[in-house]
Design a protein around this motif. Structure first.
Motif, PDB file in Angstrom:
ATOM      1  N   ASN A 184       5.610  -5.466  49.909  1.00 36.25           N
ATOM      2  CA  ASN A 184       6.786  -6.242  49.515  1.00 36.25           C
ATOM      3  C   ASN A 184       6.522  -7.741  49.587  1.00 36.25           C
ATOM      4  O   ASN A 184       6.973  -8.505  48.719  1.00 36.25           O
ATOM      5  N   LEU A 185       5.804  -8.177  50.599  1.00 34.53           N
ATOM      6  CA  LEU A 185       5.491  -9.599  50.733  1.00 34.53           C
ATOM      7  C   LEU A 185       4.583 -10.064  49.604  1.00 34.53           C
ATOM      8  O   LEU A 185       4.831 -11.111  48.979  1.00 34.53           O
ATOM      9  N   VAL A 186       3.515  -9.304  49.342  1.00 32.13           N
ATOM     10  CA  VAL A 186       2.556  -9.724  48.319  1.00 32.13           C
ATOM     11  C   VAL A 186       3.198  -9.699  46.939  1.00 32.13           C
ATOM     12  O   VAL A 186       2.969 -10.605  46.116  1.00 32.13           O
ATOM     13  N   ALA A 206      -1.443 -20.709  62.186  1.00 30.33           N
ATOM     14  CA  ALA A 206      -2.556 -19.898  62.690  1.00 30.33           C
ATOM     15  C   ALA A 206      -3.698 -19.838  61.686  1.00 30.33           C
ATOM     16  O   ALA A 206      -4.878 -19.959  62.053  1.00 30.33           O
ATOM     17  N   VAL A 207      -3.368 -19.651  60.413  1.00 29.96           N
ATOM     18  CA  VAL A 207      -4.412 -19.546  59.397  1.00 29.96           C
ATOM     19  C   VAL A 207      -5.120 -20.886  59.207  1.00 29.96           C
ATOM     20  O   VAL A 207      -6.332 -20.923  58.939  1.00 29.96           O
ATOM     21  N   ALA A 208      -4.391 -21.988  59.350  1.00 26.24           N
ATOM     22  CA  ALA A 208      -5.024 -23.307  59.257  1.00 26.24           C
ATOM     23  C   ALA A 208      -6.034 -23.504  60.387  1.00 26.24           C
ATOM     24  O   ALA A 208      -7.103 -24.101  60.186  1.00 26.24           O
ATOM     25  N   LEU A 209      -5.714 -22.983  61.568  1.00 33.60           N
ATOM     26  CA  LEU A 209      -6.602 -23.126  62.721  1.00 33.60           C
ATOM     27  C   LEU A 209      -7.761 -22.132  62.681  1.00 33.60           C
ATOM     28  O   LEU A 209      -8.847 -22.417  63.209  1.00 33.60           O
ATOM     29  N   TYR A 210      -7.534 -20.977  62.078  1.00 31.91           N
ATOM     30  CA  TYR A 210      -8.528 -19.902  62.055  1.00 31.91           C
ATOM     31  C   TYR A 210      -8.718 -19.421  60.616  1.00 31.91           C
ATOM     32  O   TYR A 210      -8.176 -18.387  60.224  1.00 31.91           O
ATOM     33  N   PRO A 211      -9.479 -20.146  59.797  1.00 33.77           N
ATOM     34  CA  PRO A 211      -9.680 -19.757  58.395  1.00 33.77           C
ATOM     35  C   PRO A 211     -10.216 -18.328  58.288  1.00 33.77           C
ATOM     36  O   PRO A 211     -11.222 -17.995  58.917  1.00 33.77           O
ATOM     37  N   PRO A 212      -9.586 -17.490  57.492  1.00 35.98           N
ATOM     38  CA  PRO A 212      -9.928 -16.060  57.532  1.00 35.98           C
ATOM     39  C   PRO A 212     -11.150 -15.636  56.734  1.00 35.98           C
ATOM     40  O   PRO A 212     -11.792 -14.648  57.088  1.00 35.98           O
ATOM     41  N   VAL A 226     -11.417 -12.097  58.314  1.00 38.76           N
ATOM     42  CA  VAL A 226     -10.804 -11.626  59.553  1.00 38.76           C
ATOM     43  C   VAL A 226      -9.418 -12.254  59.654  1.00 38.76           C
ATOM     44  O   VAL A 226      -9.256 -13.469  59.517  1.00 38.76           O
ATOM     45  N   ALA A 227      -8.417 -11.419  59.847  1.00 40.83           N
ATOM     46  CA  ALA A 227      -7.035 -11.887  59.928  1.00 40.83           C
ATOM     47  C   ALA A 227      -6.755 -12.391  61.344  1.00 40.83           C
ATOM     48  O   ALA A 227      -6.966 -11.657  62.303  1.00 40.83           O
ATOM     49  N   PRO A 228      -6.266 -13.624  61.504  1.00 45.28           N
ATOM     50  CA  PRO A 228      -6.011 -14.159  62.847  1.00 45.28           C
ATOM     51  C   PRO A 228      -4.700 -13.645  63.450  1.00 45.28           C
ATOM     52  O   PRO A 228      -3.764 -14.398  63.692  1.00 45.28           O
ATOM     53  N   ILE A 229      -4.671 -12.344  63.701  1.00 48.21           N
ATOM     54  CA  ILE A 229      -3.454 -11.720  64.220  1.00 48.21           C
ATOM     55  C   ILE A 229      -3.170 -12.198  65.646  1.00 48.21           C
ATOM     56  O   ILE A 229      -2.061 -12.677  65.942  1.00 48.21           O
ATOM     57  N   GLY A 230      -4.155 -12.082  66.547  1.00 50.64           N
ATOM     58  CA  GLY A 230      -3.947 -12.502  67.928  1.00 50.64           C
ATOM     59  C   GLY A 230      -3.517 -13.945  68.054  1.00 50.64           C
ATOM     60  O   GLY A 230      -2.540 -14.256  68.751  1.00 50.64           O
ATOM     61  N   PRO A 231      -4.227 -14.892  67.398  1.00 50.06           N
ATOM     62  CA  PRO A 231      -3.780 -16.280  67.459  1.00 50.06           C
ATOM     63  C   PRO A 231      -2.363 -16.488  66.944  1.00 50.06           C
ATOM     64  O   PRO A 231      -1.610 -17.297  67.504  1.00 50.06           O
ATOM     65  N   ALA A 264       2.179  -8.742  59.144  1.00 48.90           N
ATOM     66  CA  ALA A 264       2.081  -8.555  57.697  1.00 48.90           C
ATOM     67  C   ALA A 264       2.012  -9.897  56.973  1.00 48.90           C
ATOM     68  O   ALA A 264       1.332 -10.026  55.951  1.00 48.90           O
ATOM     69  N   LEU A 265       2.700 -10.904  57.501  1.00 48.08           N
ATOM     70  CA  LEU A 265       2.632 -12.230  56.898  1.00 48.08           C
ATOM     71  C   LEU A 265       1.234 -12.825  57.008  1.00 48.08           C
ATOM     72  O   LEU A 265       0.788 -13.557  56.120  1.00 48.08           O
ATOM     73  N   VAL A 266       0.532 -12.509  58.093  1.00 45.78           N
ATOM     74  CA  VAL A 266      -0.861 -12.947  58.198  1.00 45.78           C
ATOM     75  C   VAL A 266      -1.679 -12.342  57.065  1.00 45.78           C
ATOM     76  O   VAL A 266      -2.434 -13.039  56.372  1.00 45.78           O
ATOM     77  N   PHE A 267      -1.524 -11.046  56.840  1.00 45.32           N
ATOM     78  CA  PHE A 267      -2.265 -10.406  55.753  1.00 45.32           C
ATOM     79  C   PHE A 267      -1.814 -10.933  54.393  1.00 45.32           C
ATOM     80  O   PHE A 267      -2.625 -11.043  53.474  1.00 45.32           O
ATOM     81  N   TYR A 268      -0.527 -11.252  54.275  1.00 52.23           N
ATOM     82  CA  TYR A 268      -0.048 -11.848  53.025  1.00 52.23           C
ATOM     83  C   TYR A 268      -0.841 -13.108  52.700  1.00 52.23           C
ATOM     84  O   TYR A 268      -1.333 -13.278  51.573  1.00 52.23           O
ATOM     85  N   GLN A 269      -0.994 -14.001  53.671  1.00 54.64           N
ATOM     86  CA  GLN A 269      -1.694 -15.245  53.391  1.00 54.64           C
ATOM     87  C   GLN A 269      -3.186 -15.017  53.181  1.00 54.64           C
ATOM     88  O   GLN A 269      -3.800 -15.675  52.335  1.00 54.64           O
ATOM     89  N   VAL A 270      -3.783 -14.081  53.917  1.00 51.80           N
ATOM     90  CA  VAL A 270      -5.201 -13.782  53.727  1.00 51.80           C
ATOM     91  C   VAL A 270      -5.440 -13.231  52.322  1.00 51.80           C
ATOM     92  O   VAL A 270      -6.383 -13.637  51.629  1.00 51.80           O
TER      93      VAL A 270
END
Length: 268
Positions: free
Chosen positions: A74-76, A258-264, A184-189, A220-226
């Motif tokens: 749904n997000l994508v 998170a994604v800015a700090l940890y490029p996937p 790699v998706a930055p889920i933990g961060p 899921a939003l992390v995966f959306y951006q990745v």
């Protein structure tokens, strides 16, 4: 593993983790359940119409609960205006228990023209005192790259009130991604940032291990951006996720940071 024990594991996984792969002084590794191969591709995967973006999650309960693949879909779709398929495999084995040469997971990987495959189920030490081989994850990445599929490592989120596990598990999967050329998706961060910015926000269900609906939307939003390479904080409000508009806005800000700090995908 007997059929009876496998059934018991499947029933209790909704409450707590079940599975093997621990050393003598180790807690149970989160989330995975050994499952006998069925050597068949599920109809819901085999018979689905083709889509512009085809996403497969190879994982366990952390990839299946709260309609997680559907949330990603749904997000994508909302962010790209493209058609999307997003499916989870039908068993909850570790990556090391899935054959890279034959069997159900192998058949599923070869059953569609997947654009992205999310790999979850790497064994890791919940205490941080032990290490487990990463060979299987690296071999799965190599197989996916040979098929021109984008591989995305899925480091699981930390358990409730655990403030070191998220970064440690991310670091493990980042090492795999670096050595095998995967995302790699930055889920933990992302979860750590959410805990810092919104300390009263509950992201776990009652077992303190799996996510609730809010946690599922965050991951899921992390995966959306990745997957889309579009900032999550620019995504419009998506109805039907079970998360109100203001909270979606807050979670999108967390993910973008998170994604800015940890490029996937720096190693693709």
């Amino acid at each position: 593993m007997s059929v009876r024990w496998m059934a018991i594991c499947l029933l209790v996984t909704m409450i707590t983790s079940c599975g093997g792969g621990k050393s003598n002084d180790e807690e149970a590794v989160m989330g995975a359940v050994e499952s006998a191969p069925t050597n068949s591709v599920p109809d819901y995967i085999l018979n689905a119409p083709d889509a512009d973006i085809e996403i497969l999650l190879i994982g366990n309960s952390h990839s299946a609960l709260e309609d997680f693949p559907l949330i990603i879909k749904n997000l994508v779709e909302a962010g790209t205006n493209q058609t999307v398929n997003s499916f989870n495999t039908n068993d909850w084995s570790y990556l090391s228990e899935r054959s890279r040469e034959s069997g159900t997971t192998y058949d599923i990987v070869h059953s569609r023209n997947w654009t992205h495959v999310i790999l979850q189920g790497q064994m890791y030490s919940t205490s941080g005192n032990n290490t487990f081989p990463t060979t299987a994850a690296e071999e799965w990445v190599a197989l996916l790259r040979d098929l021109d599929i984008i591989p995305i490592m899925y480091p699981e989120h930390p358990r409730e009130n655990n403030f070191e596990e998220g970064q440690r598990v991310y670091d493990l999967h980042h090492t795999i991604a670096q050595s095998s050329n995967a995302c790699v998706a930055p889920i933990g961060p992302a979860w750590d940032i959410a805990a810092e910015w919104y300390p009263d926000l509950s992201l776990h269900n009652e077992d303190g291990n799996h996510f609730n609906r809010r946690g599922a939307v965050l991951s899921a939003l992390v995966f959306y951006q990745v997957i889309t390479e579009q900032p999550a904080n620019e995504l419009r409000f998506v109805e039907g996720l079970g998360v109100r508009e203001q909270l979606q806005t807050d979670l999108k800000r967390v993910v973008t940071d998170a994604v800015a700090l940890y490029p996937p995908c720096e190693y693709l």
